[in-house]
Write an enzyme that holds these catalytic residues in place. Structure first.
Site, short mmCIF file in Angstrom:
data_model
loop_
_atom_site.label_atom_id
_atom_site.label_comp_id
_atom_site.label_asym_id
_atom_site.label_seq_id
_atom_site.Cartn_x
_atom_site.Cartn_y
_atom_site.Cartn_z
N CYS A 545 0.84 -1.20 0.00
CA CYS A 545 0.00 0.00 0.00
C CYS A 545 0.88 1.26 0.00
O CYS A 545 0.35 2.36 0.06
CB CYS A 545 -0.96 -0.01 1.18
N GLU A 593 -2.36 0.94 -4.56
CA GLU A 593 -1.74 -0.29 -4.07
C GLU A 593 -0.87 -0.83 -5.23
O GLU A 593 -1.35 -0.89 -6.37
CB GLU A 593 -2.87 -1.29 -3.76
#
Ligand SMILES: C[S@@+](CC[C@H](N)C(=O)[O-])C[C@H]1O[C@@H](n2cnc3c(N)ncnc32)[C@H](O)[C@@H]1O
Length: 628
Positions: A545, A593
């Site tokens: 992330c 992400e």
């Protein structure tokens, strides 16, 4: 000073100035659904009308699950050379500050404003708290617009703005050395052609710190997120461009609103609540219902938000219900609290649902009924749970996952089928795993496994899997989830330990093993990377992330690390990057992400330097050079 990131049930603090005993006290509060937080004076500020204290870079309450970019100190110690001194390698933390600084430098360079003495005088900087008009040139990877004033080399960092906007902003901080100023967005004077304010769905947009991009068409958001990944690898991997493949187009979320399965609105305590814990006989009480919602951008003030359109329908219902409950039970509160709202899904066979009981379910105001396509034999009964001790359930295709409150689980269920299917189709080499007699890859290691998302959704491809996570709660949930999905312990083992302890438990041959890594935002530590390279699995899939720390770590795996000979000589890693792509787990926000797939280079097929020498042949030269 510390920051509590309310969505994550995690506390972040500046460790240098935070007393350890206080830190352990705060840590002990973790895991409670209604957690005590906000020892800062936001409520007091609000009451006194003072300008609230500003976090250096505030955390947005709707961001992804992992530790705050804002909580790390700006080190600005870039890797000198990933091929060299490993003690330098992990100095970059991928913080907002570092990322912003790179973008500021790049903008000044592209505008030819980076060098003093070019005849252009630096205009006097605007007074603090004065309003300035700037034209936005770019969106930084942090989600903020970067603007310029005529005849000035100072970059103004203004949230909620789009390239081409001319806006008024109020300056609150100058960093003359680095050449940028931070400013609050005030208004748009001349909108950019890419801005479309009719897309904005939330009345709190541009006040709430949760979303940055509601005014941008979705394809523009996705294109912007691709540039975040590109810049991350350019600026943080320390790899030459030829080792970085073209970044794939960002894969969008099927739901661009109504996707978030977990929200944590909060409220601040009454003024001076922290000095009135009851021990001295004084307990402050609320005189009126406090604002319950999320943080105002750039401040620590909570703004009252009755509804959040990025939450799923069930979570939004839960938010309305919980706000009402808090206002009725206000006398029970003496401090601020965070409300933990999580979606729970019950899957009911359509045949059962269409019986008499269905009316009852459909009339329940707290329940949302969802049907997928006609072929799906289930209906999905969704509700919002607020009990921190309860376990929630969700489905990804036909896989079932249960998760306790304190353990990590991805919070956009709508993208998970696409995401897991992408990883399923890229985790093994294509087209055939048997090219060149390479051993077949039959073992999976799921590092930072959480509740077993990858182990379980990839289980059909492997004969054995080993998952590891530092959180015992996540590991017990992963073990339970494996059995729920008919994965016996002989095929999936889980360990509760630090990821770097993994390597002493591996029994599978490296050439037959793929390692999935999905660490927190700060990325992997040096010990983990060193051992991973020493083990040398056939493939590595790195999910993250924070694409900046991902790029840094991949730079080490591809570029090499001192003391670890990847088989290709000192200063050269054993891996090459097969693909990199972003997934948009958080539409309307600045997050992306990253998924990167690496393969181990074949022995003797090192990179050519144009001298025709490769692999070991070249290594010998390098080793020789190093000895000189
Ligand atoms: C981004 S989550 C990924 C979880 C899982 N792969 C998923 O997608 O659901 C990161 C996980 O790393 C775990 N973690 C954090 N630090 C760790 C460490 N030093 N060693 C092992 N696991 C760690 C956290 O508990 C969390 O479950």
């Amino acid at each position: 000073m510390f920051l509590y990131e309310p969505l994550n049930d995690q506390y972040y603090m500046s460790s240098r100035i935070f007393h350890p005993s206080l830190r352990s006290l705060i840590k002990s509060a973790r895991g409670f659904g209604i957690a005590r937080y906000n020892m800062a004076s936001s409520a007091a500020n609000a009451a006194s009308g003072e300008r609230p204290r500003r976090k250096r870079f505030e955390e947005t309450p709707l961001q992804s699950e992992e530790p705050s970019r804002g909580s790390y100190r700006f080190k600005n110690k870039r890797m000198k050379n990933g091929h060299g001194d490993s003690s330098q390698i992990l100095q970059t933390n991928g913080t907002n500050e570092e990322v912003l600084l790179e973008d500021v430098k790049e903008l000044l360079k592209t505008m030819n404003l980076h060098e003093q003495g070019d005849g252009k005088e630096q205009a006097k900087l605007a007074e603090k708290f004065s309003e300035v008009e700037v034209t936005i040139q770019k969106i930084s990877s942090t989600g903020d617009g970067l603007g310029l004033m005529p005849d000035s080399r100072q970059v103004y960092v203004v949230p909620f703005t789009v390239p081409g906007d001319t806006i008024t902003a109020k300056v609150f901080k100058h960093d003359e050395k680095e050449g940028y100023s931070m400013a609050d967005f005030i208004r748009v004077n001349k909108p950019s052609p890419v801005r479309d304010d009719s897309l904005v769905k939330c009345p709190y947009f541009a006040s709430c710190s949760g979303c940055q991009f509601q005014m941008l068409p979705y394809d523009y958001q996705l294109a912007h997120k691709k540039t975040i990944v590109e810049k991350a690898y350019k600026n943080f991997s320390n790899l030459p461009p030829k080792l970085i493949p073209a970044i794939g187009d960002t894969i969008g979320s099927p739901l661009q609103y109504g996707y978030r399965t977990k929200l944590t609105p909060h409220f601040d305590g009454p003024p001076d609540a922290r000095r009135s814990d009851g021990r001295n006989g004084i307990r402050r009480t609320f005189k009126q219902v406090p604002p319950i919602g999320f943080m105002k951008k750039g401040t620590r003030l909570t703004i009252d938000i009755e509804d959040c359109p990025i939450g799923t329908s069930a979570v939004r219902k839960g938010m309305r219900r919980e706000r009402e409950r808090v206002s009725k039970e206000l006398d029970n509160y003496h401090r601020g609290a965070t409300l933990l709202l999580r979606e729970n899904t019950e899957r009911i066979p359509k045949s059962e649902f269409h019986s008499a009981a269905s009316n009852e379910i459909q009339e329940d105001p707290d329940v949302v009924i969802e049907e997928k396509d006609d072929d799906d034999e289930f209906i999905y009964k969704k509700s919002c749970t607020t009990d921190p001790k309860s376990t929630t359930t969700e489905y990804i295709d036909s896989f079932q996952f249960t998760n306790p409150a304190g353990a990590f689980f991805q919070n956009n269920n709508s993208i998970l089928p696409l995401f897991t299917s992408y990883i399923r189709s890229h985790i093994l080499p294509s087209p055939s795993p048997q090219i060149n007699n390479t051993p077949k890859i039959t073992h999976l290691i799921d590092a930072y496994s959480g509740s077993g998302l990858f182990t379980i959704t990839l289980s059909a491809l492997f004969t054995t899997s080993l998952g590891i996570d530092i959180s015992p709660q996540s590991i017990s949930s992963a073990t339970h989830n494996a059995s729920l999905n008919s994965l016996p312990p002989s095929r999936a083992r889980f360990l509760a330990a630090d990821a770097s302890a993994l390597f002493s438990s591996i029994t599978s041959p490296a050439a037959e093993t793929v390692v999935v890594i999905d660490p927190p935002r700060k990325g992997c530590d040096e010990s983990f990377l060193r051992q991973l390279m020493g083990y040398g699995p056939a493939r590595v899939v790195y999910v993250s992330c924070n694409v900046h720390t991902q790029a840094r770590d991949i730079g080490v795996l591809v570029g090499g690390m001192k003391g670890v000979d990847g088989g290709f000589g000192v200063g050269e890693g054993a891996y090459e990057i097969e693909s990199i792509v972003g997934f948009d787990f958080f539409p309307q926000t600045g997050h992306v992400e990253g998924v990167a797939v690496l393969r181990r280079k074949e022995e003797g097929k090192g990179e050519e330097d144009g001298d025709g020498k490769v692999g070991k042949e070249k290594d010998n030269e390098k080793v020789g050079d190093a000895q000189v």
